[in-house]
Design an enzyme around this catalytic site. Sequence first.
Site, PDB file in Angstrom:
ATOM      1  N   ARG A   1     -16.852  20.854  -0.599  1.00  0.00           N
ATOM      2  CA  ARG A   1     -17.381  19.872   0.369  1.00  0.00           C
ATOM      3  C   ARG A   1     -17.041  20.390   1.764  1.00  0.00           C
ATOM      4  O   ARG A   1     -16.026  20.030   2.352  1.00  0.00           O
ATOM      5  CB  ARG A   1     -16.736  18.506   0.150  1.00  0.00           C
ATOM      6  CG  ARG A   1     -17.202  17.780  -1.102  1.00  0.00           C
ATOM      7  CD  ARG A   1     -16.560  16.388  -1.130  1.00  0.00           C
ATOM      8  NE  ARG A   1     -17.230  15.484  -2.033  1.00  0.00           N
ATOM      9  CZ  ARG A   1     -16.775  15.143  -3.242  1.00  0.00           C
ATOM     10  NH1 ARG A   1     -15.663  15.657  -3.698  1.00  0.00           N
ATOM     11  NH2 ARG A   1     -17.445  14.280  -3.988  1.00  0.00           N
TER      12      ARG A   1
ATOM     13  N   ASP B   1     -23.852   9.626  -5.259  1.00  0.00           N
ATOM     14  CA  ASP B   1     -25.018   9.236  -4.468  1.00  0.00           C
ATOM     15  C   ASP B   1     -26.196   8.862  -5.345  1.00  0.00           C
ATOM     16  O   ASP B   1     -26.941   7.939  -5.025  1.00  0.00           O
ATOM     17  CB  ASP B   1     -25.415  10.373  -3.518  1.00  0.00           C
ATOM     18  CG  ASP B   1     -24.572  10.313  -2.259  1.00  0.00           C
ATOM     19  OD1 ASP B   1     -24.467   9.223  -1.683  1.00  0.00           O
ATOM     20  OD2 ASP B   1     -23.998  11.352  -1.885  1.00  0.00           O
TER      21      ASP B   1
ATOM     22  N   ARG C   1     -21.295  23.839  -0.620  1.00  0.00           N
ATOM     23  CA  ARG C   1     -22.336  22.926  -0.177  1.00  0.00           C
ATOM     24  C   ARG C   1     -22.378  22.949   1.350  1.00  0.00           C
ATOM     25  O   ARG C   1     -21.332  22.858   1.994  1.00  0.00           O
ATOM     26  CB  ARG C   1     -22.031  21.511  -0.670  1.00  0.00           C
ATOM     27  CG  ARG C   1     -23.124  20.528  -0.293  1.00  0.00           C
ATOM     28  CD  ARG C   1     -22.876  19.175  -0.899  1.00  0.00           C
ATOM     29  NE  ARG C   1     -21.750  18.495  -0.268  1.00  0.00           N
ATOM     30  CZ  ARG C   1     -21.282  17.325  -0.690  1.00  0.00           C
ATOM     31  NH1 ARG C   1     -21.812  16.728  -1.737  1.00  0.00           N
ATOM     32  NH2 ARG C   1     -20.272  16.748  -0.074  1.00  0.00           N
TER      33      ARG C   1
ATOM     34  N   HIS D   1       0.825  -1.204   0.000  1.00  0.00           N
ATOM     35  CA  HIS D   1       0.000   0.000   0.000  1.00  0.00           C
ATOM     36  C   HIS D   1       0.860   1.255   0.000  1.00  0.00           C
ATOM     37  O   HIS D   1       0.492   2.269  -0.582  1.00  0.00           O
ATOM     38  CB  HIS D   1      -0.954  -0.041   1.194  1.00  0.00           C
ATOM     39  CG  HIS D   1      -2.019  -1.066   1.013  1.00  0.00           C
ATOM     40  ND1 HIS D   1      -2.845  -1.482   2.005  1.00  0.00           N
ATOM     41  CD2 HIS D   1      -2.375  -1.774  -0.088  1.00  0.00           C
ATOM     42  CE1 HIS D   1      -3.671  -2.408   1.535  1.00  0.00           C
ATOM     43  NE2 HIS D   1      -3.397  -2.601   0.268  1.00  0.00           N
TER      44      HIS D   1
ATOM     45  N   CYS E   1     -21.091  17.188 -10.630  1.00  0.00           N
ATOM     46  CA  CYS E   1     -19.910  17.212  -9.757  1.00  0.00           C
ATOM     47  C   CYS E   1     -19.559  15.843  -9.179  1.00  0.00           C
ATOM     48  O   CYS E   1     -18.644  15.742  -8.371  1.00  0.00           O
ATOM     49  CB  CYS E   1     -20.084  18.224  -8.636  1.00  0.00           C
ATOM     50  SG  CYS E   1     -21.425  17.830  -7.508  1.00  0.00           S
TER      51      CYS E   1
HETATM   52  C1  PEP Z   1     -22.032  12.941  -5.146  1.00  0.00           C
HETATM   53  O1  PEP Z   1     -22.813  12.362  -4.374  1.00  0.00           O
HETATM   54  O2  PEP Z   1     -21.889  12.630  -6.332  1.00  0.00           O
HETATM   55  C2  PEP Z   1     -21.211  14.067  -4.666  1.00  0.00           C
HETATM   56  C3  PEP Z   1     -20.513  14.808  -5.492  1.00  0.00           C
HETATM   57  O3  PEP Z   1     -21.174  14.296  -3.344  1.00  0.00           O
HETATM   58  P1  PEP Z   1     -20.400  13.414  -2.271  1.00  0.00           P
HETATM   59  O4  PEP Z   1     -19.510  12.468  -2.999  1.00  0.00           O
HETATM   60  O5  PEP Z   1     -19.626  14.385  -1.427  1.00  0.00           O
HETATM   61  O6  PEP Z   1     -21.500  12.754  -1.514  1.00  0.00           O
HETATM   62 MG    MG Z   2     -23.379  13.166  -2.485  1.00  0.00          MG
END
Ligand code: PEP
Ligand code: MG
Length: 612
Positions: A381, A532, A413, A273, A574
């Site tokens: 973030r 997500d 965000r 690693h 994103c």
């Molecule tokens: C996503 O969910 O695609 C995103 C950009 O947010 P995160 O990965 O921080 O949940």
């Molecule tokens: Mg997300």
Amino acid sequence: MSFLNTIFYKPYQTQLRVTSANGFHLRPVASFANIAKRFPCRIWASFKNKKADAKNINALLSLSLDTQDCFTLTAQGRKAEEALEALTEQFSFLMQNDPEPYKIQKEKNLYEGSGVEGEIIADGIAVARLHNHSTQEILTENRLGFQDALKESLQELDMLHSLHQTASSGSIYLAQKELLKTLAQTNNTLKDFEDAIADASHSLKGTPIEAKISDYRDLLWRIKKHLGAEEKLILPATPFILVADDLLPGHIEQLTQSQAQGIVLKKTSLRSHTAILLRAAGIPSLIIVRPDDAKYDFISDMVILDAHAGILVYTPSQNDLQKAMERLQKNKSEKKQAQDQRFKKAVTAQGKPIHLFANVSDVKSAKEAKEEGAEGIGLLRSEFLFTQTKPSFEAQVHAYKEIFALFEDITVRTLDIGGDKALPYMQLPYESNPFLGVRGIRLLETHPEILEEQLHAIFIAAQRKPIKIMFPMVARTEEFIQAKAFAYRVAKKYGLDISSIRFGIMIEVPSVLFLLQQFNKVVDFYSVGTNDLNQYLFAIERTHPTLKLDAHSSVLFDALEKIVKEVAKPLSLCGELASNKEAIPKLVALGIETLSVSAKMISTIKEEIRHV
Ligand code: PEP
Ligand code: MG
């Protein structure tokens, strides 16, 4: 249970052969043990008179199974036959999907001076003095009890995993977390933990997977760091080439911030690693093939680490030094050329401009994004801004101000805590399905004071700059309306004018896809979070150690097509899909015009767009 298993059930057995050239190492072992844990029966692996509980990562690793080793897997008890079948299938999948690290082809060695050859971990060239590895324990005031240090270490590994999801380093942190969880089950004090690490290291010593010892030591290092005793590398302030037997993966971050020009390791492997993380960090590094050829240990003059030719030249001639310096200059100017291109717009071959923004997590990555040619910040973030302790209001304002000063177009965000992301200072109640629980904007119900402080800090830092505020995990228009109203109440409470600020949402919960007409009436912009969105479309946890999400599924692209067709407000993407070179032509064809990716990917994705 195990007694009953022995009496009433007959044992089932199968032979499994390790076919991956990497052996049966931590990442596949973690995945295998997780499958085994699903079954109620006893399952164990036997190899050379040793037996290991197949549900215990640590025990499995202690078998030190190398490539071509054959071991017996036995299951006894309820669902034993089923378990054996599932594990055989999983094992074969893991073996087939564990590629050997690619070997960088060596260039010809043209040096006059003496040198030792090595395997190339990461290519590049360095000219500097050698520095021998040594460490020092730094005591900090941030002392925690053992259990809290353990909890923080697990959370930190989780956080590192989410930050590196698409890179090969992501799965390392996930596997380390699983190993730590296993060790934590039976070790309740630092002393027990140290003994367990010593035992594990002892049983790996001299085996083909000896390099995995650094993963165990890394876990101990991480826990001790949280206990207030961090082992740090002692490094010179001037440029140097580090010589070490091995390094802890956790020390690589410190090296990337130092004057390290190159690294020579003696006792690791390309599969370790440490090597994977060094390659990701791009520091020229070699593994010396004959480590006992230690003639270079006492050299105090300039040496050449040529990680193109795979050699450490420890008595370079003047000629050698000149050649190496020329090569170094050439590398630098090539990099500079690429760097210059980064600031140019990304326009497709057909003349369509695509905007490239950056996903950042703190001031450092925002500055890096500026350096890498981002047009703005598409996703800050904010949960990663301060991960260790709760930041003061002033510290928050300060960080936002620094970031806001860098770009004109910035999307912040609000805290996206919950699911795979936790903050040590924010106690969330136990949930059996945290990804479906209090996460993102749902914190408004449970922790309004934290969001109030965050919004207040953002408003003060923005000072009428037209920044954008984005709410995560929004599923219904009411949630957005409430969150925006909350923001306005905060502004009013502190007498702040936020009329220049725009409010939008992440599109990451599938319900939004069916409510776009309603959302169009209330939001100012959208950004698609494919990480997500994909997880919720398929109901597969994004951090799941064995279930795999297909990043290119046609379902996800159909969802994107629907979004592009129906949104009536500015849209960006994103999620990690935007960093995927193969996905770029499809995203452009769908009509997505703004992408937000990590700073390191900006030049690559810009280049990709120019070829679409
Ligand atoms: C996503 O969910 O695609 C995103 C950009 O947010 P995160 O990965 O921080 O949940
Ligand atoms: Mg997300």
